[in-house]
Design a protein around this motif. Structure first.
Motif, short mmCIF file in Angstrom:
data_model
loop_
_atom_site.label_atom_id
_atom_site.label_comp_id
_atom_site.label_asym_id
_atom_site.label_seq_id
_atom_site.Cartn_x
_atom_site.Cartn_y
_atom_site.Cartn_z
N GLN A 5 2.27 18.34 -14.73
CA GLN A 5 3.45 18.74 -14.29
C GLN A 5 4.63 17.85 -14.91
OE1 GLN A 5 4.09 21.13 -11.02
NE2 GLN A 5 1.86 21.37 -10.73
N LYS A 6 4.50 17.34 -15.89
CA LYS A 6 5.56 16.26 -16.17
C LYS A 6 6.96 17.15 -16.54
CE LYS A 6 2.99 12.62 -18.36
NZ LYS A 6 2.83 11.64 -19.50
N GLY A 7 8.01 16.65 -16.27
CA GLY A 7 9.26 17.45 -16.34
C GLY A 7 9.42 18.37 -15.40
N THR A 8 8.55 18.64 -14.36
CA THR A 8 9.04 19.61 -13.27
C THR A 8 9.67 18.74 -12.17
OG1 THR A 8 6.70 19.30 -12.15
CG2 THR A 8 6.74 20.96 -13.94
N PRO A 9 10.36 19.58 -10.98
CA PRO A 9 10.77 19.08 -10.00
C PRO A 9 9.66 18.18 -9.01
CG PRO A 9 11.65 21.39 -10.31
CD PRO A 9 10.49 21.19 -11.37
N LEU A 10 8.62 18.82 -9.19
CA LEU A 10 7.56 18.07 -8.48
C LEU A 10 7.32 16.63 -8.82
CD1 LEU A 10 5.45 17.55 -6.59
CD2 LEU A 10 3.70 18.79 -8.18
N HIS A 11 7.19 16.54 -10.33
CA HIS A 11 7.04 15.40 -11.07
C HIS A 11 8.47 14.37 -10.68
CE1 HIS A 11 7.16 12.66 -14.93
NE2 HIS A 11 6.26 12.07 -14.21
N ALA A 12 9.64 15.00 -10.82
CA ALA A 12 10.99 14.23 -10.50
C ALA A 12 10.92 13.59 -9.01
CB ALA A 12 12.05 15.17 -10.55
N ALA A 13 10.33 14.43 -8.01
CA ALA A 13 10.18 13.83 -6.91
C ALA A 13 9.37 12.87 -6.76
CB ALA A 13 9.42 15.00 -5.70
N THR A 14 8.25 12.83 -7.33
CA THR A 14 7.07 11.72 -7.34
C THR A 14 7.64 10.50 -8.26
OG1 THR A 14 6.01 12.65 -9.11
CG2 THR A 14 5.13 13.19 -7.09
N VAL A 15 8.48 10.53 -9.09
CA VAL A 15 9.27 9.56 -9.94
C VAL A 15 10.02 8.80 -8.94
CG1 VAL A 15 10.65 8.74 -11.65
CG2 VAL A 15 8.78 10.56 -12.15
N ASN A 61 0.71 -1.18 0.12
CA ASN A 61 -0.16 0.02 -0.03
C ASN A 61 0.85 1.17 0.08
OD1 ASN A 61 -2.45 -1.47 -0.41
ND2 ASN A 61 -2.58 -1.58 2.32
N ALA A 62 2.04 1.11 0.86
CA ALA A 62 3.08 2.33 0.56
C ALA A 62 3.47 2.54 -0.97
CB ALA A 62 4.16 2.27 1.52
N GLY A 63 3.57 1.25 -1.74
CA GLY A 63 3.99 1.49 -3.15
C GLY A 63 2.85 2.05 -4.08
N GLY A 64 1.50 1.68 -3.64
CA GLY A 64 0.57 1.97 -4.29
C GLY A 64 0.37 3.51 -4.25
N ALA A 65 0.43 4.15 -2.86
CA ALA A 65 0.11 5.54 -2.58
C ALA A 65 1.45 6.21 -3.69
CB ALA A 65 0.38 5.70 -1.24
N TRP A 66 2.48 5.87 -3.65
CA TRP A 66 3.68 6.38 -4.24
C TRP A 66 3.34 6.40 -5.92
CZ3 TRP A 66 7.10 3.35 -0.90
CH2 TRP A 66 7.85 4.20 0.29
N ASP A 67 2.98 5.36 -6.25
CA ASP A 67 2.49 5.20 -7.70
C ASP A 67 1.47 6.11 -8.30
OD1 ASP A 67 2.60 4.13 -10.23
OD2 ASP A 67 1.92 2.21 -9.81
N ASN A 68 0.36 6.03 -7.28
CA ASN A 68 -0.66 7.01 -7.65
C ASN A 68 -0.32 8.48 -7.47
OD1 ASN A 68 -2.34 5.54 -9.20
ND2 ASN A 68 -3.88 5.07 -7.60
N ALA A 69 0.29 8.87 -6.56
CA ALA A 69 0.87 10.04 -6.48
C ALA A 69 1.46 10.71 -7.75
CB ALA A 69 1.79 10.34 -5.15
N LYS A 70 2.34 9.92 -8.32
CA LYS A 70 2.91 10.14 -9.59
C LYS A 70 1.88 10.38 -10.54
CE LYS A 70 4.61 7.25 -12.23
NZ LYS A 70 5.17 6.13 -13.08
N LYS A 71 0.85 9.58 -10.62
CA LYS A 71 -0.12 9.60 -11.64
C LYS A 71 -0.90 10.75 -11.48
CE LYS A 71 -0.42 6.84 -13.77
NZ LYS A 71 0.15 6.52 -15.34
N ILE A 72 -1.18 11.37 -10.31
CA ILE A 72 -1.94 12.66 -9.95
C ILE A 72 -1.19 13.73 -10.70
CG2 ILE A 72 -2.69 14.16 -8.43
CD1 ILE A 72 -3.57 12.03 -6.55
N VAL A 73 0.22 13.69 -10.54
CA VAL A 73 1.05 14.69 -10.94
C VAL A 73 1.24 14.93 -12.44
CG1 VAL A 73 3.43 15.70 -11.12
CG2 VAL A 73 2.40 15.07 -8.94
N GLU A 74 0.95 13.69 -13.12
CA GLU A 74 1.10 13.57 -14.52
C GLU A 74 -0.16 13.72 -15.12
OE1 GLU A 74 4.70 10.18 -14.77
OE2 GLU A 74 2.49 9.48 -14.93
N VAL A 75 -1.42 13.41 -14.74
CA VAL A 75 -2.66 13.67 -15.33
C VAL A 75 -3.28 14.90 -14.94
CG1 VAL A 75 -4.94 12.36 -15.58
CG2 VAL A 75 -2.77 10.99 -15.55
N GLU A 76 -3.68 14.79 -13.54
CA GLU A 76 -4.45 15.88 -12.98
C GLU A 76 -3.78 17.31 -13.06
OE1 GLU A 76 -6.41 15.11 -9.33
OE2 GLU A 76 -6.96 13.23 -9.95
N LEU A 77 -2.53 17.17 -12.69
CA LEU A 77 -1.78 18.50 -12.48
C LEU A 77 -1.08 18.81 -13.89
CD1 LEU A 77 -0.32 18.25 -8.90
CD2 LEU A 77 -2.43 19.26 -9.61
#
Length: 817
Positions: free
Chosen positions: A723-733, A705-721
């Protein structure tokens, strides 16, 4: 290196176990599992139990036809040739991987075969023909796990390109429907094949053969699942991390066709998220059934009651096929009516609805079928036990729906925990991203534990209301039925789990096809397929659907690990029955006041933490080598739009190499540790089995579940926000790459490892108690030393800076030249 390790391990086991032939006394077969005559009891007003189960085989065959019909339907769906070429390439690399793994599993079977021959041939004094038949059924178990895994990658690699193509129409329904149909096809075929095999053993083998063949079958399917789950989990995360890190290093888009790691990532999606769960699911349903069969034969004294319970359990299994197919058809008609032509849909809602519809239909059918089959049960002809047993199963069936809802609280893109991970990443970068994910995993383990305790507590309470008239240790049987109920909607559980790898692959297929760059593609699609294309809309839908896939991959994992733990409890009882002569002596040894039992509890926790580290180490080293090769060979300058096939295959080779190295070390450690602890002291071993189940449960839930949370946090940044290519995206990757081995390697592989250890331990501990204490201690020390060798190799032999690793790097560099 691999062949040498296995050869040495096989020879070592053979030599030491051959010592048993010197000191093993003849023993009566009181613990042998002899099945009663199923035709001796009638059901439904006069139908013999054997004939009723023959009808069950027909239902299973119809379920098989249902699954194959979906397969044919998906194969015939339209797809553009550019996407079809990519999915075919993915399938070819998957085939190469599976063939390699198949050879490896057969080598491991040689190790297990030695122990089985000694146990059944020397200890039980079975004639050679009977031992050979048991070994054949262990091979059939392996073939079952391996075969459904192969089918899973075949249909998923049909579905991935069809899903990618369907996105071009800009409508969400087909993007949802295709992955779900692929999952249902796998689920229906998996459960149907497993049940046909078990019913064949039950109905067509002599009664004195069937019980032992069930054990052989279960060990075989558990071995196959363990190998495919562990190696697949290592492979997929090596590839995933190697591919994902390129987004940060070179600031390129996800699944960039120029990245030679993307094909390996797609292969890994199937090796880890399709092959592994398919084999694991097949094994889970089989081993849980064998655990209950074993319990009934050992704990229920009356043969008529044994027949009633055996027929009832298999009838419940057969009805799960009917319930799942019916629920799927009902749900699909509702979803299609609502979303068939819609421009927007929440991809999670129809999947959630399917789970709940199936759960409610399964519960209703459980009570109806139980009333029809066992209105009176036991020597006292009790007329209330049918609904009490149904209520116990219902605790598990409801868990199969409640647990996914709970897991979504921690892993869904709508989850506050996942949004907290995103928020933490905005200012805190990767550090706070990782801490927020760890927090989500810890909280999820707490609440999952509460739910499991409540449901099992209810089952225990019901078991005290008369089940003691049927059997010994009725509460253990109740816990086994809860595990059985977890699987009460089996095809649907497998379907929503298999949804994820298709959605993940669909994104990759879209990008790798470079369909947007094909000259005059819009006009071609309009002419050949009759629709106007919107590429940005297609990519958005695929990414959004992948978030739903991530969520439902996460929801299925705790169901399977929960089943492993509760099912292992039932199987452990079988070992306890043997050690205590039917619960008549030595019960004080099952206490914290018996030091070996306490020490076993401590050792079980140690092995779980070793396993977590060993599997993560294999991923880390393999990912390092993959990244090393990709960085040296990725070509971002010039006119090339795709990585070369040869470079992509070399990344696949790196992933396969380290997956197998990690698997050898892990499996042989588990194998020799099981032998060592069984020989050391039987009640030490019981404590060890209980401990790995409990430690494994919470470690797996936390990590998944920790892994699932990290995975979908990245998905939120990519789809909803966006912000691909930003420092925020790099942090979630970065957080996602930490979560990759958490959720798809270490956590999921605990399920088959726990069950394999318990099943194999059933043989190992009986071998040990027949020896003199001196011989037993000598063997325990020898086996423990061998296990330490592979523990050492799992880290010190797998370090990034080892000589072996440096040699691998040299090979990679030469290949690059």
């Amino acid at each position: 290196m691999r062949g040498r390790s296995l050869l040495l391990a096989s020879c070592f086991a053979a030599v030491l176990l051959s010592l048993l032939g010197v000191s093993t006394p003849a023993r009566a077969s009181e613990a042998s599992l002899v099945l009663p005559d199923l035709g001796s009891v009638t059901f439904l007003g006069g139908m013999p139990g054997s004939r009723l189960l023959m009808g069950g085989i027909v239902v299973c065959l119809l379920g098989l036809v249902f699954g194959l019909a979906i397969y044919t339907h998906l194969k015939n769906l339209p797809v553009h040739k550019s996407m079809l070429e990519i999915s075919d390439l993915i399938y070819e690399t998957c085939k190469t991987y599976l063939i390699t793994q198949g050879k490896f599993i057969l080598l491991l079977e040689a190790l297990i075969g030695i122990v089985m021959v000694v146990y059944f041939g020397v200890l039980r004094h079975f004639e050679p023909a009977k031992v050979i038949i048991i070994l054949i059924f262990s091979l059939i178990g392996i073939a079952g796990s391996y075969g459904v895994a192969w089918f899973g990658i075949r249909i998923n690699t049909f579905a991935n390109s069809r899903t990618a193509f369907a996105s071009l129409r800009g409508k969400p329904y087909a993007i949802y429907a295709i992955p779900l149909k692929a999952g249902m096809s796998i689920g229906m075929l998996l459960i149907s094949v497993e049940l046909v095999m078990m019913l064949a053993i039950l109905l067509f083998l002599p009664s004195d053969y069937a019980g032992s063949c069930f054990i052989g079958f279960a060990i075989g399917e558990s071995l196959g699942a363990s190998a495919l789950r562990i190696a697949g989990g290592i492979f997929t995360k090596i590839a995933d991390i190697g591919s994902d890190l390129m987004k940060i290093v070179f600031n390129i888009k996800e699944d960039d066709a120029r990245n030679p790691g993307v094909i390996a990532d797609c292969t890994g999606d199937n090796a880890g998220d399709s092959v592994g769960p398919s084999a694991d699911g097949f094994e889970t349903y089989g081993v849980t059934g064998v655990a209950l069969i074993t319990f009934i034969l050992l704990a229920v004294g009356d043969s008529t009651t044994q027949v009633q319970l055996l027929v009832w359990i298999f009838a419940m299994r057969i009805m799960m096929i009917v319930a799942s197919a019916l629920s799927f058809l009902i749900n699909e008609s509702l979803v299609k009516a609502r979303y068939g032509n819609a421009d927007k849909m929440n991809f999670e809602k129809p999947l959630t609805q399917l789970v709940w519809v199936t759960s409610l239909v399964s519960v209703a059918m459980t009570y109806v079928v139980s009333y029809l089959l066992i209105p009176e049960l036991g020597p006292n002809h009790d007329t209330t036990l049918w609904w009490k047993l149904s209520s116990i199963i219902t605790c598990g069936t409801l868990a199969g729906a409640i647990i996914p809802e709970l897991i979504k609280v921690f892993t869904s893109t709508e989850s506050q925990h996942v949004k907290e991970v995103v928020t933490a990443s905005k200012e805190g970068g990767p550090s706070l991203n990782i801490l927020a994910g760890l927090t989500a995993g810890n909280f999820s383990a707490y609440w999952m534990g509460v739910v499991i305790v409540l449901l099992m507590g209810v089952a225990y309470g019901v078991s005290t209301q008369g089940l003691d008239t049927l059997m010994k240790a009725e509460s253990v049987f109740a816990f086994g039925l809860v595990a059985f109920g977890f699987l009460g909607m089996g095809p649907v559980t497998i379907a929503v789990d298999s949804y994820g790898p298709v959605t993940d692959n669909a994104q990759s297929v879209y990008e790798l096809s470079v369909i947007e760059t094909i000259p005059n593609i819009a006009a071609e699609l309009k002419k050949d397929f009759g629709f106007d294309v919107n590429f940005e809309r297609a990519k958005h839908l695929l990414e959004e659907n992948d978030g739903a896939g991530n969520t439902f991959k996460a929801t299925a994992k705790p169901v399977l690990i929960g089943t492993a733990v509760v099912g292992a409890t039932t199987m452990t009882f079988s070992i306890i029955m043997t050690l205590t002569q039917g619960l008549t002596q030595g019960l004080s040894n099952l206490s914290l006041l018996h030091p070996p039992f306490l020490l076993g509890l401590i050792m079980g926790g140690a092995i779980i933490y070793w396993f977590t580290g060993a599997s993560t180490q294999a991923v880390s080293t393999g990912a390092y080598r993959a990244v090393e090769f990709i960085k040296a060979n990725i070509k971002l300058d010039g006119t090339a739009t795709k990585a070369s096939i040869s470079d992509s295959k070399k990344v696949v080779e790196i992933c396969t190499r380290y997956a197998q190295k990690g698997m050898i070390n892990i499996f042989l450690t588990v194998f020799f540790s099981t032998l060592a602890f069984a020989c050391l002291e039987p009640f030490f071993f019981i404590g060890y089995l209980i401990s790995i189940a409990l430690f494994g449960l919470f470690q797996a839930i936390f990590m998944a579940n920790a892994g699932g949370a990290w995975d979908n946090a990245k998905k939120i940044v990519e789809v909803e926000l966006k912000q691909k290519g930003t420092p925020l995206h790099a942090a979630t990757v970065v957080g996602d790459t930490v979560g990759d081995p958490f959720k798809d390697t270490s956590s999921v592989a605990m399920n088959p490892v726990i069950k394999f250890t318990t099943l194999f331990g059933l043989l190992a501990v009986e071998l040990s108690v027949e020896m003199s204490r001196t011989t037993s201690f000598v063997l325990a020390g020898a086996f423990l030393l061998v296990s330490f060798v592979f523990v050492w190799r799992s880290f010190y032999g797998m370090r990034i800076g080892t000589a072996e690793g440096d040699a691998s790097a040299t090979v990679s560099a030469r290949a690059a030249e």
